[in-house]
Design a protein around this motif. Structure first.
Motif, short mmCIF file in Angstrom:
data_model
loop_
_atom_site.label_atom_id
_atom_site.label_comp_id
_atom_site.label_asym_id
_atom_site.label_seq_id
_atom_site.Cartn_x
_atom_site.Cartn_y
_atom_site.Cartn_z
N VAL A 111 -20.41 16.93 -1.19
CA VAL A 111 -20.93 17.04 0.18
C VAL A 111 -20.23 18.22 0.84
O VAL A 111 -19.01 18.21 1.01
CB VAL A 111 -20.68 15.76 0.99
N ILE A 112 -20.99 19.24 1.20
CA ILE A 112 -20.41 20.44 1.77
C ILE A 112 -20.71 20.50 3.27
O ILE A 112 -21.87 20.41 3.69
CB ILE A 112 -20.94 21.71 1.07
N ILE A 113 -19.65 20.62 4.06
CA ILE A 113 -19.75 20.66 5.52
C ILE A 113 -19.26 22.01 6.02
O ILE A 113 -18.06 22.25 6.10
CB ILE A 113 -18.92 19.54 6.18
N PRO A 114 -20.18 22.94 6.35
CA PRO A 114 -19.75 24.20 6.96
C PRO A 114 -19.29 23.90 8.40
O PRO A 114 -19.95 23.17 9.13
CB PRO A 114 -21.03 25.06 6.97
N PHE A 115 -18.15 24.48 8.78
CA PHE A 115 -17.57 24.17 10.09
C PHE A 115 -17.22 25.45 10.84
O PHE A 115 -16.47 26.28 10.32
CB PHE A 115 -16.33 23.31 9.89
N PRO A 117 -17.40 20.63 17.93
CA PRO A 117 -16.64 19.48 18.44
C PRO A 117 -17.00 18.15 17.78
O PRO A 117 -16.32 17.15 18.00
CB PRO A 117 -17.00 19.46 19.93
N TYR A 118 -18.06 18.14 16.98
CA TYR A 118 -18.51 16.89 16.35
C TYR A 118 -18.05 16.76 14.90
O TYR A 118 -18.43 15.81 14.21
CB TYR A 118 -20.04 16.80 16.38
N VAL A 119 -17.25 17.70 14.41
CA VAL A 119 -16.93 17.76 12.99
C VAL A 119 -16.27 16.49 12.47
O VAL A 119 -16.51 16.06 11.33
CB VAL A 119 -16.06 19.00 12.67
N ASP A 120 -15.44 15.83 13.30
CA ASP A 120 -14.78 14.61 12.84
C ASP A 120 -15.78 13.50 12.56
O ASP A 120 -15.62 12.72 11.61
CB ASP A 120 -13.72 14.14 13.85
N GLN A 121 -16.83 13.43 13.37
CA GLN A 121 -17.87 12.42 13.14
C GLN A 121 -18.63 12.70 11.85
O GLN A 121 -18.99 11.78 11.11
CB GLN A 121 -18.83 12.38 14.33
N SER A 174 -21.97 20.20 10.58
CA SER A 174 -20.80 19.59 11.22
C SER A 174 -21.14 18.84 12.50
O SER A 174 -20.29 18.12 13.04
CB SER A 174 -19.75 20.66 11.52
N ASP A 175 -22.37 18.97 12.99
CA ASP A 175 -22.76 18.19 14.18
C ASP A 175 -23.71 17.05 13.85
O ASP A 175 -24.19 16.35 14.73
CB ASP A 175 -23.37 19.09 15.26
N ASP A 176 -23.99 16.84 12.55
CA ASP A 176 -24.86 15.75 12.12
C ASP A 176 -24.06 14.66 11.41
O ASP A 176 -22.86 14.83 11.15
CB ASP A 176 -25.96 16.29 11.18
N MET A 177 -24.73 13.57 11.05
CA MET A 177 -24.05 12.47 10.35
C MET A 177 -24.97 11.86 9.30
O MET A 177 -26.18 11.79 9.50
CB MET A 177 -23.63 11.38 11.34
N PHE A 178 -24.36 11.40 8.22
CA PHE A 178 -25.06 10.61 7.21
C PHE A 178 -25.01 9.14 7.60
O PHE A 178 -23.97 8.65 8.06
CB PHE A 178 -24.39 10.74 5.84
N LEU A 179 -26.10 8.41 7.38
CA LEU A 179 -26.02 6.96 7.41
C LEU A 179 -25.26 6.50 6.17
O LEU A 179 -25.22 7.19 5.15
CB LEU A 179 -27.41 6.35 7.47
N LYS A 180 -24.67 5.32 6.23
CA LYS A 180 -23.76 4.86 5.16
C LYS A 180 -24.39 4.85 3.77
O LYS A 180 -23.73 5.10 2.77
CB LYS A 180 -23.23 3.47 5.48
N THR A 181 -25.69 4.52 3.71
CA THR A 181 -26.34 4.38 2.40
C THR A 181 -27.08 5.64 1.97
O THR A 181 -27.79 5.62 0.97
CB THR A 181 -27.33 3.20 2.43
N LYS A 182 -26.91 6.73 2.69
CA LYS A 182 -27.68 7.95 2.43
C LYS A 182 -27.62 8.39 0.97
O LYS A 182 -28.64 8.52 0.30
CB LYS A 182 -27.15 9.06 3.35
#
Length: 236
Positions: free
Chosen positions: A5-9, A13-17, A84-92
């Motif tokens: 899982v690659i997260i460009p940052f 401000p949402y990167v921790d989420q 970095s401003d989005d999120m995966f659901l747990k089962t993604k």
């Protein structure tokens, strides 16, 4: 099968989420790679996760360069991109990998839930399963694929030549157009990511640049898609 899982940052401000959502997956065989693309703000939000992720730093070069840098350090068989401003659901990852294994898909994308700056759901956005030829036609009209819903075989991405760093905003659109010449792209009709809509997002701040690059992608791939369709007709 490991998933990278690659997260460009970059100053998000949402990167921790985003990081938390990637680490909290029900599918555990993953590596989370955060590529710091020359950030000067919000870097402290990464520190609580530093022992559970690969943290890579580079000079600012844009999203495509950050994704490529992450891909070059990835050790997984599959690639997943998380803004970095989005999120995966747990089962993604679990749900999507199961779907890909059952169908033999090398690339897939899904529906998604739009959220606001405070994580409140706005709506769900769905597509439909399309044949390769029909998806090509759709791609010439616009991109129906949300990049952060995609999981792809890493070797397929690398074989295609990585993300085109000459695109600052439409690097994902260009990549999907390139991949469909090499592979079908499957669709899973489940909303598995939270896509944040806010005033500071790139597609809002750089709407003019996005429009110009979108046109550039369409002009680039129109002839290739026409050749594909012509080839299919003559080989029926």
């Amino acid at each position: 099968m490991k998933v990278s899982v690659i997260i460009p940052f970059y100053n998000c401000p949402y990167v921790d989420q985003a990081i938390k959502s990637a680490l909290n997956q029900t599918y555990q065989n993953i590596e989370v790679i955060v590529v710091d693309d020359g950030s000067t703000q919000h870097v402290e939000k990464i520190k609580p996760f530093i022992n559970r992720i690969k943290y890579l730093k580079k000079a600012n070069g844009g999203t495509a360069s950050a994704l490529n840098y992450g891909l070059k350090h990835a050790t997984g068989q599959y690639f997943a991109w998380l803004s970095s401003d989005d999120m995966f659901l747990k089962t993604k990852i679990e749900r999507q990998l199961t779907f890909m294994k059952s169908t033999g898909a090398l690339v897939s994308y899904t529906a998604f839930i739009s959220i606001d700056a405070n994580n409140k759901a706005i709506n769900q956005v769905h597509s439909i399963q399309m044949s390769r030829k029909k998806l090509m036609r759709q791609l010439l009209k616009g991109c129906p694929i949300n990049g952060c819903t995609v999981i792809a075989d890493i070797n397929l991405i690398k074989r295609s030549g990585f993300f085109d760093e000459s695109f600052k905003y439409a690097q994902d659109y260009e990549m999907w157009c390139r991949l469909i010449l090499d592979s079908s792209i499957s669709y899973l009709d489940e909303a598995l990511i939270l896509y944040r809509v806010h005033n500071s997002m790139g597609s809002v701040k750089h709407a003019n640049g996005v429009g110009k690059e979108t046109l550039r992608v369409k002009n680039k791939y129109k002839k290739f898609f026409q050749l594909y369709s012509s080839h299919k007709k003559t080989n029926k």
